[in-house]
Design a protein around this motif. Structure first.
Motif, PDB file in Angstrom:
ATOM      1  N   PRO A   1      -9.164  36.559   4.861  1.00  0.00           N
ATOM      2  CA  PRO A   1      -9.131  37.446   6.103  1.00  0.00           C
ATOM      3  C   PRO A   1      -8.591  38.475   6.390  1.00  0.00           C
ATOM      4  O   PRO A   1      -8.002  38.874   5.332  1.00  0.00           O
ATOM      5  CB  PRO A   1      -7.823  35.863   6.502  1.00  0.00           C
TER       6      PRO A   1
ATOM      7  N   ASP B   1      -7.809  38.725  -2.414  1.00  0.00           N
ATOM      8  CA  ASP B   1      -7.680  37.713  -3.774  1.00  0.00           C
ATOM      9  C   ASP B   1      -6.773  38.210  -4.573  1.00  0.00           C
ATOM     10  O   ASP B   1      -7.304  39.984  -4.878  1.00  0.00           O
ATOM     11  CB  ASP B   1      -9.027  37.817  -4.306  1.00  0.00           C
ATOM     12  N   GLU B   2      -6.246  38.004  -5.685  1.00  0.00           N
ATOM     13  CA  GLU B   2      -5.625  38.473  -6.269  1.00  0.00           C
ATOM     14  C   GLU B   2      -6.585  38.439  -7.874  1.00  0.00           C
ATOM     15  O   GLU B   2      -6.853  37.405  -8.442  1.00  0.00           O
ATOM     16  CB  GLU B   2      -4.484  38.114  -6.936  1.00  0.00           C
TER      17      GLU B   2
ATOM     18  N   ALA C   1      -2.724  38.934 -10.714  1.00  0.00           N
ATOM     19  CA  ALA C   1      -1.641  38.135 -11.075  1.00  0.00           C
ATOM     20  C   ALA C   1      -1.798  37.752 -11.896  1.00  0.00           C
ATOM     21  O   ALA C   1       0.201  36.754 -11.576  1.00  0.00           O
ATOM     22  CB  ALA C   1      -2.697  36.201 -11.248  1.00  0.00           C
TER      23      ALA C   1
ATOM     24  N   GLU D   1      -0.175  37.591   4.507  1.00  0.00           N
ATOM     25  CA  GLU D   1       0.531  36.887   3.640  1.00  0.00           C
ATOM     26  C   GLU D   1       1.019  38.086   2.204  1.00  0.00           C
ATOM     27  O   GLU D   1       0.380  38.726   1.591  1.00  0.00           O
ATOM     28  CB  GLU D   1      -0.717  36.202   3.192  1.00  0.00           C
TER      29      GLU D   1
ATOM     30  N   ILE E   1      -5.708  33.877 -11.936  1.00  0.00           N
ATOM     31  CA  ILE E   1      -6.277  34.557  -9.875  1.00  0.00           C
ATOM     32  C   ILE E   1      -5.133  33.650  -8.493  1.00  0.00           C
ATOM     33  O   ILE E   1      -4.801  32.509  -9.570  1.00  0.00           O
ATOM     34  CB  ILE E   1      -8.136  34.241  -9.580  1.00  0.00           C
ATOM     35  N   SER E   2      -5.339  34.313  -7.814  1.00  0.00           N
ATOM     36  CA  SER E   2      -5.178  33.896  -6.589  1.00  0.00           C
ATOM     37  C   SER E   2      -5.878  34.375  -5.047  1.00  0.00           C
ATOM     38  O   SER E   2      -6.479  35.622  -4.897  1.00  0.00           O
ATOM     39  CB  SER E   2      -3.106  34.709  -6.535  1.00  0.00           C
ATOM     40  N   THR E   3      -5.875  33.178  -4.681  1.00  0.00           N
ATOM     41  CA  THR E   3      -6.464  33.583  -3.721  1.00  0.00           C
ATOM     42  C   THR E   3      -5.600  33.570  -1.435  1.00  0.00           C
ATOM     43  O   THR E   3      -4.294  32.743  -1.742  1.00  0.00           O
ATOM     44  CB  THR E   3      -8.024  32.781  -3.103  1.00  0.00           C
ATOM     45  N   PRO E   4      -6.226  33.810  -0.514  1.00  0.00           N
ATOM     46  CA  PRO E   4      -5.711  33.291   0.319  1.00  0.00           C
ATOM     47  C   PRO E   4      -4.735  31.637   0.395  1.00  0.00           C
ATOM     48  O   PRO E   4      -6.062  30.863   0.648  1.00  0.00           O
ATOM     49  CB  PRO E   4      -6.029  34.240   1.776  1.00  0.00           C
ATOM     50  N   THR E   5      -4.119  32.283   1.356  1.00  0.00           N
ATOM     51  CA  THR E   5      -3.731  30.366   2.023  1.00  0.00           C
ATOM     52  C   THR E   5      -4.839  30.447   3.016  1.00  0.00           C
ATOM     53  O   THR E   5      -4.737  28.715   2.906  1.00  0.00           O
ATOM     54  CB  THR E   5      -2.449  30.434   2.361  1.00  0.00           C
ATOM     55  N   PHE E   6      -5.181  30.953   3.562  1.00  0.00           N
ATOM     56  CA  PHE E   6      -5.953  30.628   4.762  1.00  0.00           C
ATOM     57  C   PHE E   6      -7.457  31.496   4.311  1.00  0.00           C
ATOM     58  O   PHE E   6      -7.717  32.618   4.093  1.00  0.00           O
ATOM     59  CB  PHE E   6      -5.778  30.824   6.136  1.00  0.00           C
ATOM     60  N   GLU E   7      -8.265  30.764   4.986  1.00  0.00           N
ATOM     61  CA  GLU E   7      -9.374  31.133   4.054  1.00  0.00           C
ATOM     62  C   GLU E   7     -10.365  31.596   5.859  1.00  0.00           C
ATOM     63  O   GLU E   7     -10.437  30.634   6.881  1.00  0.00           O
ATOM     64  CB  GLU E   7     -11.112  30.467   3.907  1.00  0.00           C
ATOM     65  N   MET E   8     -11.587  31.690   5.958  1.00  0.00           N
ATOM     66  CA  MET E   8     -12.559  31.949   7.381  1.00  0.00           C
ATOM     67  C   MET E   8     -13.039  30.577   7.489  1.00  0.00           C
ATOM     68  O   MET E   8     -13.545  30.309   6.163  1.00  0.00           O
ATOM     69  CB  MET E   8     -13.631  33.065   7.165  1.00  0.00           C
ATOM     70  N   ARG E   9     -12.493  30.277   8.006  1.00  0.00           N
ATOM     71  CA  ARG E   9     -13.088  28.667   8.790  1.00  0.00           C
ATOM     72  C   ARG E   9     -14.838  28.407   7.799  1.00  0.00           C
ATOM     73  O   ARG E   9     -14.825  27.683   7.258  1.00  0.00           O
ATOM     74  CB  ARG E   9     -13.236  28.156  10.093  1.00  0.00           C
TER      75      ARG E   9
ATOM     76  N   CYS F   1      -9.735  31.048  11.204  1.00  0.00           N
ATOM     77  CA  CYS F   1      -9.071  30.653  10.027  1.00  0.00           C
ATOM     78  C   CYS F   1      -8.917  28.862  10.167  1.00  0.00           C
ATOM     79  O   CYS F   1      -8.635  28.397  10.508  1.00  0.00           O
ATOM     80  CB  CYS F   1      -8.415  32.084   9.596  1.00  0.00           C
TER      81      CYS F   1
ATOM     82  N   LEU G   1      -7.023  27.061   7.523  1.00  0.00           N
ATOM     83  CA  LEU G   1      -6.368  27.138   5.546  1.00  0.00           C
ATOM     84  C   LEU G   1      -7.039  26.055   4.302  1.00  0.00           C
ATOM     85  O   LEU G   1      -7.821  24.891   4.864  1.00  0.00           O
ATOM     86  CB  LEU G   1      -5.048  25.578   5.856  1.00  0.00           C
TER      87      LEU G   1
ATOM     88  N   ARG H   1     -16.293  30.990  -3.477  1.00  0.00           N
ATOM     89  CA  ARG H   1     -16.122  32.292  -2.437  1.00  0.00           C
ATOM     90  C   ARG H   1     -15.749  33.255  -3.285  1.00  0.00           C
ATOM     91  O   ARG H   1     -16.116  34.487  -3.539  1.00  0.00           O
ATOM     92  CB  ARG H   1     -15.058  32.150  -1.508  1.00  0.00           C
ATOM     93  N   TYR H   2     -14.486  33.290  -4.175  1.00  0.00           N
ATOM     94  CA  TYR H   2     -14.678  34.839  -4.840  1.00  0.00           C
ATOM     95  C   TYR H   2     -15.198  35.130  -6.001  1.00  0.00           C
ATOM     96  O   TYR H   2     -15.429  36.298  -6.344  1.00  0.00           O
ATOM     97  CB  TYR H   2     -12.702  34.153  -5.903  1.00  0.00           C
TER      98      TYR H   2
ATOM     99  N   LYS I   1      -0.699  25.963  -3.131  1.00  0.00           N
ATOM    100  CA  LYS I   1      -0.801  24.595  -2.026  1.00  0.00           C
ATOM    101  C   LYS I   1      -2.135  24.252  -1.430  1.00  0.00           C
ATOM    102  O   LYS I   1      -2.508  25.399  -1.665  1.00  0.00           O
ATOM    103  CB  LYS I   1      -0.062  24.335  -1.347  1.00  0.00           C
TER     104      LYS I   1
ATOM    105  N   TYR J   1      -3.823  21.831   1.859  1.00  0.00           N
ATOM    106  CA  TYR J   1      -3.419  21.616   2.998  1.00  0.00           C
ATOM    107  C   TYR J   1      -4.419  20.590   3.263  1.00  0.00           C
ATOM    108  O   TYR J   1      -5.280  20.601   3.420  1.00  0.00           O
ATOM    109  CB  TYR J   1      -3.511  22.397   3.733  1.00  0.00           C
TER     110      TYR J   1
END
Lengths: 433, 433
Positions: free
Chosen positions: A7, A12-13, A18, A118, B40-48, B73, B75, B85-86, B102, B104
Motif C-alpha cells: 500500500p 517491505d524491509e 531489517a 507506517e 525481513i519485514s512487511t507492512p501491517t496491512f496489504e492491498m486487499r 487495504c 490488516l 507477495r514479497y 503481529k 490480526y
C-alpha cells in the motif's frame, strides 16, 4: 509487478534493512532499560473515541478500520495517547515505561526523508508527580544518550514551554480558543517560507501587526539569552510565563548535574502541532541531516483527564524517537547481509547426509550455519555466495576427509585453510569467530 | 473504566508481560539466526486483493481498513501470504527468512487459551528449489529447537502430507473442487465431537458411507506404522500418494541425521484449514497443555503463482510460531517486574542533586538505575519499593557520607552493607551484579 505492490506509503524491509532496524531498536531499548524503564505494549488499534480531538489538524490522518459489525476502531496514530489510556484505565499513578512499535498516519509519504505512513516509534515516558523538572531533566538525559549511541554526529536538543508560547499569543491579543490553531502554524516555521507563514497566519484571522509581533518573538529562536530577553519583555509579567522561565532555568540546572546540557538550547519558536502538551516541549535532531527532527516530546499533564476521567490528571513527560528517521540516516553505509558464521560447503559431490551431520553439530552448539539446497552447486559458487554474504568461515566436506572423520576449514578473511577433526569442529569455529 | 477499554480481543501488556514477550521473541529469533535465516519485514496491512482466496472459510475473519479515498487495504492475517507477495514482487528465487510480528484475525477470542484477535507470530520459511525434503527436514529441526528452548516439557511434532489427504478424498469419491471444504472439517477433528463432525460432513454433501470411510482413515492417526498401512491400502496405488509416502520416509531419514526425529510422528488426520499447502503439513505443541498447537506450517509450492504471477511458482516450506500461545503457558510462573540493578535512595533528606550526580555515573556506565521523584519518600518506602521490584542493590545517599565523597551500598539479597567511595561505585556495582 503492479498487482503485488505494498500500500501507498508502506514498504517491505529487505534483510539488511531489517537487520539495521533490529540493531537500532536494540540500542534504544538498552538506553531505556538503563534509565529503569519497563516495557508495555498496547494494541495496534484503539477504540476510535480514544483518538478523537487529540491531534489537532492532523486527526484527519488517522487510519480507520471498517465497521464490520462490531466496535468502531482506528489504527494508533502515536504511542502517547494509548499510554495515557493505559494509565487512566488501570488507575496507575506512577510509571516509567517504554514502548516500541509501529504507528500509522495517512500523511504524504517521502521515502528519502524516512517519512512513511507506517513507521516505528520508540517512546519513553515518566508518569507521576515529581520534584519540579526532575523527570523533565531525566527525559533530556535519556534523549542525549540515544542521540549519542548511534555516533552519527553533532545534534541539538531544543526545548520550549507551551506556557511561553501561549503567553506570546496572549500578549499580542489572540483569543484563547485559537491558541492550538495558531501554534500549529508556528510549528511549520522550519518547513515554510516567511511569506507562506504570513499568509497562513492572516488566513487564520491574525492582523498584520499581530503577525509582525509573532515574527519578532520567533527571531529570538537562536538567542542564547532568550530567557533573560523574555524576563525583560512585557510577557515577563504574565504569571504562567514567569513560571515557565523558572522551570526552564531549573531544567538547565538539573541537566548540568546529569551532564546533558551540552546540546540543549531554548527555542521560543518551537511549537509542535499536537494538542496535548502543557509544559516543556522538545525537539531534537542531528545537525546537517536532511531527515528533520529525530525525537519529539514534552510534558502532557492533562491528557489522562482529557480521556474523560475527571479528577485523575496524571502528570506525564516523555518523548518519541522516530526510529525510521535514524534508519534513513544510517542505512546508506550499512551493509550487513547475514548473521551466518559458517557456510557448510562440499567439494567433489553433494554429500547431503555428511553436510547435515556437520550442520547438526554447529546448530546444536548455537553456531549460525547454513548450507546449499540445490542438487548441483560448484565449489566456486559456494565460495562466492559465502563471500557475498560476508560469511567468515567455510567448512568443506569432501570424500577423502570424511572417511578420516575430518573436514577442511577455510577462514575467508585470511584464506587460511586447515584440516580439522569433526569432533573438534565447534572448538575450532569458536576460536576463529 | 468503560470508555477506556481496548477493542474486543485485544489487550494491553503489563510490564512483566512485555518483558516475557521480549524474552520469548529473542529466544526464537536466536534459533532462526542459528539456522542462517535473515529477517525481513512487511507492512501491517496489504492491498486487499493480495489476501482474498487464501484462507478458505477463515477469509471472513480478515480486518478491513476503511475506504478513506485511496487504496483498499486489509490488516495482514498471517505472515505467509505477505512473504509470498514479497518473493513474487521482488522476483526472489531463493531465500531463508524470518519475520516476527503481529497478525490480526476477527475470531472469537479466548484470553485463557492465548487466542486474541491481535497476536504475535514468528515465522521461518525456506524458499527455493531444494534436494527433496532437505528444507522440510530443516524446518522440523528448527521447530524441534524452538520447542526445547523454553524448557516447558514434552512435545510432539505431527506431520502429514496434503497429497495423502487428497488421495483419501479421491478414493472415497469426493469431487476435487470440494477438497478444501472437506479438509477444513477434517481440521476440526481435535476440536469437535464425532457427532458434530459427522453432521458437518453430511452438511457438506458427503454420504454416510463416505463419512465412515474417512473415519476409518482418521483412526490411523495414532498408528506408528501408518505409512506401511497406507502403502498396503487401496490409496497406496494412487501416484501422488506414493510420492507423499516416499517423501515422508525421506523426511524421517533426514530428520534422524539432524537429530530431530525423536518427537516426530505422522498423523493422517492432520489437515490445517488454510488453502495454500501443497505437500507436508505440520502441527506441533506441548503435551498436556491447554493452549492447543503452538506451531503450524507446511509446504506451499504454488502460493507465489496463485498471487497472479504465472510461471514463477517458488517452492516454499516453513512454519509460524504462535508466540502468544507460548506466552500463555509461561506467564503464570514468570515474575520479572524490572530490569533495574540499582535503586538510588536517600536517608535524612531529599538529596536531589546528590542523587542525580550518582545516577549520572551509573547511567553513564550502562548500569540500569532509578531513583524516586517525589518530594517526600521515607527510607523504608524506598527499601520496600526496591524489594517489590526485585532490584538487587540500593545506594543510600546521606549527608555525612556525601561530605566524605562516599555512599552506603546495600546488597538486598544478602543485606550486606558497606561504605563505598563515589569514584569506586561503578566497580563496586559490577562486582555485586
Amino acid at each position: 509487478m503492479p498487482g503485488l505492490k505494498t500500500p501507498k506509503g508502506t514498504t517491505d524491509e529487505l534483510p539488511k534493512e531489517a537487520f539495521l532496524y533490529e540493531e537500532i531498536i536494540e540500542k534504544i531499548r538498552k538506553v531505556f532499560v538503563v534509565h529503569g524503564a519497563t516495557p508495555i505494549s498496547t494494541p495496534t488499534f484503539e477504540m476510535r473515541s480514544i483518538l478523537v480531538n487529540k491531534y489537532g489538524d492532523d486527526s484527519k490522518l488517522i487510519y480507520n478500520l471498517s465497521d464490520q459489525g462490531g466496535e468502531i476502531c482506528s489504527l494508533r496514530y502515536d504511542l502517547t495517547v494509548p499510554f495515557a489510556r493505559y494509565l487512566a484505565s488501570k488507575k496507575i499513578k506512577r510509571m516509567k515505561r517504554y514502548q516500541i512499535g509501529k504507528v500509522y498516519r495517512r500523511d504524504q509519504p517521502s521515502v528519502a526523508k524516512g517519512r512513511l505512513r507506517e513507521f516505528v516509534q520508540a517512546d519513553f515516558d515518566i508518569a507521576g508527580e515529581c520534584i519540579a523538572m526532575m523527570a523533565d531533566a531525566e527525559v533530556i538525559s535519556c534523549i542525549d544518550k540515544i542521540l549519542r549511541v548511534f555516533e552519527i554526529g553533532d545534534f541539538t536538543i531544543k526545548v520550549n514551554d507551551r506556557r511561553i508560547l501561549t503567553s506570546i499569543l496572549e500578549i499580542i491579543g489572540v483569543a484563547e480558543k485559537d491558541y492550538g490553531n495558531i501554534c500549529s502554524t508556528i510549528d511549520k516555521l522550519d518547513k515554510m517560507s516567511v511569506d507562506e507563514l504570513r499568509k497562513e497566519f492572516i488566513q487564520k484571522g491574525l492582523t498584520e501587526s499581530q503577525v509582525l509581533k509573532i515574527e519578532e518573538y520567533m527571531r529570538q529562536a537562536g538567542n542564547k539569552n532568550v530567557l533573560e530577553y523574555l524576563e525583560n519583555d512585557a510577557i515577563g509579567s504574565i504569571e504562567r510565563c514567569k513560571e515557565a522561565i523558572c522551570s526552564m532555568k531549573e531544567l538547565f540546572r538539573l541537566c548540568k548535574i546529569l551532564g546533558c546540557d551540552g546540546c540543549l538550547t531554548v527555542d521560543v519558536s518551537l511549537a509542535r502541532g499536537l494538542d496535548y502538551y502543557t509544559g516543556m516541549i522538545i525537539e531534537a535532531g542531528y545537525i546537517g541531516k536532511q531527515v528533520g527532527s529525530v525525537i519529539g516530546g514534552g510534558r502532557y499533564d492533562n491528557l489522562t483527564e482529557n480521556l474523560g476521567v475527571k479528577g485523575v490528571a496524571i502528570a506525564c513527560v516523555g518523548f518519541s524517537v522516530g526510529v525510521s528517521r535514524i534508519f534513513s540516516i544510517l542505512c546508506e553505509q550499512y551493509c550487513k547481509e547475514s548473521a551466518t558464521v559458517v557456510y557448510v560447503g562440499a567439494s567433489g559431490g553433494l554429500f547431503l547426509d555428511e553436510r547435515l551431520s556437520i550442520i547438526k553439530i554447529l546448530w546444536g552448539a548455537g553456531i549460525a550455519a547454513e548450507t546449499f539446497y540445490t542438487k548441483r552447486s560448484s565449489f566456486d559458487d559456494q565460495i562466492a555466495y559465502a563471500r557475498k554474504k560476508g560469511i567468515p568461515v567455510i567448512i568443506v566436506v569432501g570424500e577423502s576427509e570424511f572417511v578420516l572423520k575430518s573436514v577442511q576449514v577455510i577462514d575467508l578473511t585470511t584464506n587460511e585453510k586447515k584440516i580439522v577433526l569433526i569432533e573438534d569442529i565447534v572448538k575450532c569455529i569458536k576460536e576463529l569467530a
